[in-house]
Design an enzyme around this catalytic site. Structure first.
Site, PDB file in Angstrom:
ATOM      1  N   ARG A  61     -15.766   2.787   3.748  1.00  0.00           N
ATOM      2  CA  ARG A  61     -16.724   3.707   4.075  1.00  0.00           C
ATOM      3  C   ARG A  61     -16.106   4.911   4.246  1.00  0.00           C
ATOM      4  O   ARG A  61     -16.422   6.120   3.933  1.00  0.00           O
ATOM      5  CB  ARG A  61     -17.529   3.522   5.481  1.00  0.00           C
ATOM      6  CG  ARG A  61     -18.333   4.442   5.821  1.00  0.00           C
ATOM      7  CD  ARG A  61     -19.125   3.969   7.242  1.00  0.00           C
ATOM      8  NE  ARG A  61     -17.935   4.124   8.154  1.00  0.00           N
ATOM      9  CZ  ARG A  61     -18.168   3.774   9.440  1.00  0.00           C
ATOM     10  NH1 ARG A  61     -19.358   3.454  10.034  1.00  0.00           N
ATOM     11  NH2 ARG A  61     -16.880   3.965  10.271  1.00  0.00           N
ATOM     12  N   GLY A  62     -14.783   5.096   4.621  1.00  0.00           N
ATOM     13  CA  GLY A  62     -14.082   6.147   5.028  1.00  0.00           C
ATOM     14  C   GLY A  62     -14.523   6.841   6.555  1.00  0.00           C
ATOM     15  O   GLY A  62     -15.337   6.282   7.185  1.00  0.00           O
ATOM     16  N   ASP A  63     -13.606   7.550   7.009  1.00  0.00           N
ATOM     17  CA  ASP A  63     -13.931   8.088   8.545  1.00  0.00           C
ATOM     18  C   ASP A  63     -14.618   9.395   8.504  1.00  0.00           C
ATOM     19  O   ASP A  63     -14.675  10.286   7.489  1.00  0.00           O
ATOM     20  CB  ASP A  63     -12.538   8.499   9.137  1.00  0.00           C
ATOM     21  CG  ASP A  63     -11.984   7.167   9.592  1.00  0.00           C
ATOM     22  OD1 ASP A  63     -13.032   6.272  10.203  1.00  0.00           O
ATOM     23  OD2 ASP A  63     -10.794   7.045   9.618  1.00  0.00           O
ATOM     24  N   HIS A 101      -8.087   2.408  -3.606  1.00  0.00           N
ATOM     25  CA  HIS A 101      -9.007   2.829  -2.273  1.00  0.00           C
ATOM     26  C   HIS A 101     -10.098   3.455  -2.847  1.00  0.00           C
ATOM     27  O   HIS A 101      -9.818   4.657  -3.325  1.00  0.00           O
ATOM     28  CB  HIS A 101      -8.205   3.285  -1.140  1.00  0.00           C
ATOM     29  CG  HIS A 101      -7.294   2.233  -0.594  1.00  0.00           C
ATOM     30  ND1 HIS A 101      -6.893   2.168   0.551  1.00  0.00           N
ATOM     31  CD2 HIS A 101      -6.424   1.385  -1.238  1.00  0.00           C
ATOM     32  CE1 HIS A 101      -5.667   1.414   0.758  1.00  0.00           C
ATOM     33  NE2 HIS A 101      -5.672   0.940  -0.155  1.00  0.00           N
ATOM     34  N   ASP A 157     -17.755  -6.576  13.980  1.00  0.00           N
ATOM     35  CA  ASP A 157     -16.942  -6.485  12.629  1.00  0.00           C
ATOM     36  C   ASP A 157     -17.122  -7.730  12.017  1.00  0.00           C
ATOM     37  O   ASP A 157     -16.882  -7.543  10.767  1.00  0.00           O
ATOM     38  CB  ASP A 157     -15.638  -6.329  13.290  1.00  0.00           C
ATOM     39  CG  ASP A 157     -15.488  -4.940  13.890  1.00  0.00           C
ATOM     40  OD1 ASP A 157     -15.493  -3.969  13.540  1.00  0.00           O
ATOM     41  OD2 ASP A 157     -15.259  -4.947  15.185  1.00  0.00           O
ATOM     42  N   LYS A 181     -20.453  -7.243   3.801  1.00  0.00           N
ATOM     43  CA  LYS A 181     -19.646  -6.782   2.676  1.00  0.00           C
ATOM     44  C   LYS A 181     -19.260  -7.908   1.768  1.00  0.00           C
ATOM     45  O   LYS A 181     -19.174  -7.729   0.519  1.00  0.00           O
ATOM     46  CB  LYS A 181     -18.361  -6.063   3.230  1.00  0.00           C
ATOM     47  CG  LYS A 181     -18.480  -4.880   4.031  1.00  0.00           C
ATOM     48  CD  LYS A 181     -17.087  -4.164   4.315  1.00  0.00           C
ATOM     49  CE  LYS A 181     -16.741  -4.344   5.499  1.00  0.00           C
ATOM     50  NZ  LYS A 181     -15.535  -3.341   5.976  1.00  0.00           N
ATOM     51  N   GLU A 215       0.856  -0.986  -0.036  1.00  0.00           N
ATOM     52  CA  GLU A 215      -0.154  -0.170   0.082  1.00  0.00           C
ATOM     53  C   GLU A 215       0.793   1.279  -0.035  1.00  0.00           C
ATOM     54  O   GLU A 215       2.128   1.241   0.741  1.00  0.00           O
ATOM     55  CB  GLU A 215      -0.725   0.201   1.042  1.00  0.00           C
ATOM     56  CG  GLU A 215      -1.574   1.309   1.384  1.00  0.00           C
ATOM     57  CD  GLU A 215      -2.575   1.483   2.596  1.00  0.00           C
ATOM     58  OE1 GLU A 215      -3.392   0.609   2.933  1.00  0.00           O
ATOM     59  OE2 GLU A 215      -2.171   2.273   3.433  1.00  0.00           O
TER      60      GLU A 215
HETATM   61  P1  FAD Z   1     -17.721  -0.274   7.155  1.00  0.00           P
HETATM   62  O1  FAD Z   1     -17.426  -1.675   6.737  1.00  0.00           O
HETATM   63  O2  FAD Z   1     -18.873   0.318   6.491  1.00  0.00           O
HETATM   64  O3  FAD Z   1     -17.803  -0.040   8.765  1.00  0.00           O
HETATM   65  C1  FAD Z   1     -16.872  -0.404   9.647  1.00  0.00           C
HETATM   66  C2  FAD Z   1     -17.160  -0.830  11.082  1.00  0.00           C
HETATM   67  O4  FAD Z   1     -18.144   0.036  11.563  1.00  0.00           O
HETATM   68  C3  FAD Z   1     -17.796  -2.135  11.023  1.00  0.00           C
HETATM   69  O5  FAD Z   1     -16.808  -3.088  11.211  1.00  0.00           O
HETATM   70  C4  FAD Z   1     -18.816  -2.188  12.136  1.00  0.00           C
HETATM   71  O6  FAD Z   1     -17.831  -2.445  13.365  1.00  0.00           O
HETATM   72  C5  FAD Z   1     -19.207  -0.665  12.158  1.00  0.00           C
HETATM   73  N1  FAD Z   1     -20.542  -0.419  11.590  1.00  0.00           N
HETATM   74  C6  FAD Z   1     -20.607  -0.887  10.409  1.00  0.00           C
HETATM   75  N2  FAD Z   1     -21.902  -0.504  10.135  1.00  0.00           N
HETATM   76  C7  FAD Z   1     -22.413   0.180  11.475  1.00  0.00           C
HETATM   77  C8  FAD Z   1     -23.567   0.782  11.682  1.00  0.00           C
HETATM   78  N3  FAD Z   1     -24.706   0.769  10.824  1.00  0.00           N
HETATM   79  N4  FAD Z   1     -23.686   1.436  12.818  1.00  0.00           N
HETATM   80  C9  FAD Z   1     -22.296   1.275  13.726  1.00  0.00           C
HETATM   81  N5  FAD Z   1     -21.369   0.783  13.329  1.00  0.00           N
HETATM   82  C10 FAD Z   1     -21.403   0.121  12.127  1.00  0.00           C
HETATM   83  N6  FAD Z   1      -9.646   5.565   5.167  1.00  0.00           N
HETATM   84  C11 FAD Z   1      -9.706   6.562   4.143  1.00  0.00           C
HETATM   85  O7  FAD Z   1     -10.171   7.732   4.298  1.00  0.00           O
HETATM   86  N7  FAD Z   1      -8.828   6.338   2.889  1.00  0.00           N
HETATM   87  C12 FAD Z   1      -8.265   5.023   2.656  1.00  0.00           C
HETATM   88  O8  FAD Z   1      -7.629   4.832   1.724  1.00  0.00           O
HETATM   89  C13 FAD Z   1      -8.390   4.050   3.521  1.00  0.00           C
HETATM   90  N8  FAD Z   1      -7.790   2.731   3.624  1.00  0.00           N
HETATM   91  C14 FAD Z   1      -7.961   1.888   4.504  1.00  0.00           C
HETATM   92  C15 FAD Z   1      -7.280   0.501   4.243  1.00  0.00           C
HETATM   93  C16 FAD Z   1      -7.536  -0.450   5.239  1.00  0.00           C
HETATM   94  C17 FAD Z   1      -6.834  -1.915   4.811  1.00  0.00           C
HETATM   95  C18 FAD Z   1      -8.374  -0.375   6.417  1.00  0.00           C
HETATM   96  C19 FAD Z   1      -8.365  -1.384   7.151  1.00  0.00           C
HETATM   97  C20 FAD Z   1      -8.825   1.048   6.676  1.00  0.00           C
HETATM   98  C21 FAD Z   1      -8.803   2.120   5.678  1.00  0.00           C
HETATM   99  N9  FAD Z   1      -9.159   3.410   5.898  1.00  0.00           N
HETATM  100  C22 FAD Z   1      -9.309   4.194   4.941  1.00  0.00           C
HETATM  101  C23 FAD Z   1     -10.241   3.621   7.105  1.00  0.00           C
HETATM  102  C24 FAD Z   1     -11.595   3.166   6.938  1.00  0.00           C
HETATM  103  O9  FAD Z   1     -12.132   4.067   5.934  1.00  0.00           O
HETATM  104  C25 FAD Z   1     -12.047   3.569   8.459  1.00  0.00           C
HETATM  105  O10 FAD Z   1     -11.531   2.547   9.190  1.00  0.00           O
HETATM  106  C26 FAD Z   1     -13.613   3.478   8.570  1.00  0.00           C
HETATM  107  O11 FAD Z   1     -14.005   4.109   9.819  1.00  0.00           O
HETATM  108  C27 FAD Z   1     -14.328   2.158   8.211  1.00  0.00           C
HETATM  109  O12 FAD Z   1     -14.407   2.105   6.862  1.00  0.00           O
HETATM  110  P2  FAD Z   1     -15.103   0.384   6.636  1.00  0.00           P
HETATM  111  O13 FAD Z   1     -14.734   0.460   4.933  1.00  0.00           O
HETATM  112  O14 FAD Z   1     -14.467  -0.463   7.148  1.00  0.00           O
HETATM  113  O15 FAD Z   1     -16.600   0.623   6.872  1.00  0.00           O
END
Ligand code: FAD
Length: 317
Positions: free
Chosen positions: A97-99, A67, A175, A182, A7
């Site tokens: 989803r992103g932060d 990503h 999780d 997903k 990455e």
């Molecule tokens: P989701 O899968 O939609 O949800 C994440 C978690 O939130 C779930 O595991 C669950 O515990 C909880 N959740 C899901 N649905 C709900 C709900 N309805 N209510 C409450 N909680 C819920 N961020 C960036 O901005 N750019 C990047 O390029 C990037 N790359 C990444 C690469 C990797 C390998 C990883 C692990 C993370 C990366 N991130 C990146 C960070 C990521 O965007 C954040 O961790 C974000 O908060 C969660 O994204 P997700 O896709 O896992 O979301």
């Protein structure tokens, strides 16, 4: 042979942009399965991410993985973005989803239409299906005859997984449920957040398999070569920095010693997770090739002539 991937993140300055091609070249020469490029929250790095992906695609033999995050996007905006990446020849994605941006009171800002990574997975598949509804194959020996190819060009969509739980998870097991959702949405690969103990990854995979997750779960590993960076990444992942690694990095006197500590720790982690059945390894590079290539060389996955510690590797936090 254990497959590996890398990455990188899009450059944030002109100087970083000038250095990235050489880093990508060095990483690509090691023969990874893919190189993924992160995406700034809210699309802040849209152009620089795409440029880095284009560089990988046009100048190396390695598959680029984009990503993409969906926080704050409407379906229409996200669809246009996906189409733009597909038009640039990118066919492999990590859907996130992103932060969430927070307002001054710390409350989560509105999400846009897309609320989860699972919806983005579905949208990527849908946009590709609309873009390439079918392809034709020429019938052998009949120069003017063709038939519809039933094996339509598809895209690879990976997703994130959280061995130590996502910081916002509300209950144990959420999780794994999220990963299962997903997978049901069409994800074909998961890549994990950083973790510091092999057992955390292996136990998460066991829980995921017991719940019905069948897609490969690639462990994400970063050789951490400074105490300040270890503290920073632990803070970002909302994890406690592992005391022994932190102490070893703090006790080391020189950059060379810190580099050796970080590499040794990553080699031990990769050895333990692959011995436990990990299907490969995804290395977070921090846009440096020296540490990750040394890890791979020590594991015998790339020739030992790969660069060891060098002056360019004075990594700062
Ligand atoms: P989701 O899968 O939609 O949800 C994440 C978690 O939130 C779930 O595991 C669950 O515990 C909880 N959740 C899901 N649905 C709900 C709900 N309805 N209510 C409450 N909680 C819920 N961020 C960036 O901005 N750019 C990047 O390029 C990037 N790359 C990444 C690469 C990797 C390998 C990883 C692990 C993370 C990366 N991130 C990146 C960070 C990521 O965007 C954040 O961790 C974000 O908060 C969660 O994204 P997700 O896709 O896992 O979301």
């Amino acid at each position: 042979m254990i497959p590996f991937s890398f990455e990188v993140y899009p450059p944030r300055s002109a100087a970083a942009a000038a250095e990235l091609p050489a880093t990508i070249d060095a990483l690509a020469a090691a023969g990874p399965e893919f190189i993924s490029v992160t995406f700034g929250a809210g699309g802040s790095s849209r152009d620089s991410s795409l440029e880095a992906l284009r560089y990988v695609r046009e100048n190396t033999a390695v598959k680029p993985m984009a990503h993409l995050t969906c926080v704050g996007s409407s379906h229409a905006e996200a669809g246009l973005l996906i189409r733009r990446f597909l038009d640039a020849g990118i066919t492999s994605f990590l859907a996130l989803r992103g932060d969430l941006p927070h307002d001054v009171d710390g409350a989560a800002a509105p999400l846009g239409d897309l609320g989860s990574a699972g919806e983005l997975v579905q949208l990527i598949h849908r946009v590709q299906a609309e873009r390439v509804p079918y392809t034709e194959v020429q019938l052998p020996g009949l120069p003017h005859a063709a038939q519809v190819d039933r094996h339509r060009a598809k895209v690879t969509v990976a997703v994130a997984a959280f061995p130590n739980g996502h910081p916002r998870s509300r209950f144990d097991g959420q999780d794994v449920d999220a990963l299962l959702a997903k997978q049901a949405a069409g994800a074909t690969l998961a890549i994990t957040q950083l973790f510091f103990e092999a057992e955390h990854y292996l136990a998460f995979v066991d829980r995921a398999r017991a719940a019905g997750v069948t897609i490969p779960i690639l462990p994400g590993v970063m050789p951490v070569t400074s105490a300040s960076r270890l503290r920073r990444i632990a803070e970002l992942a909302e994890l406690t920095p592992p005391p022994r690694l932190l102490a070893a990095l703090e006790a080391a006197d020189t950059d060379e010693q810190r580099f050796a500590v970080g590499v040794e720790n990553a080699v031990a982690l990769v050895s333990a997770v692959t011995a436990g059945g990990a299907p490969g390894i995804h290395l977070y590079t921090f846009n440096r090739h020296e540490a990750v290539l040394t890890v791979l060389a020590e594991l015998g996955l790339v020739p030992a002539s790969a660069p060891k510690y060098g002056t360019r590797n004075k990594e700062s936090a």
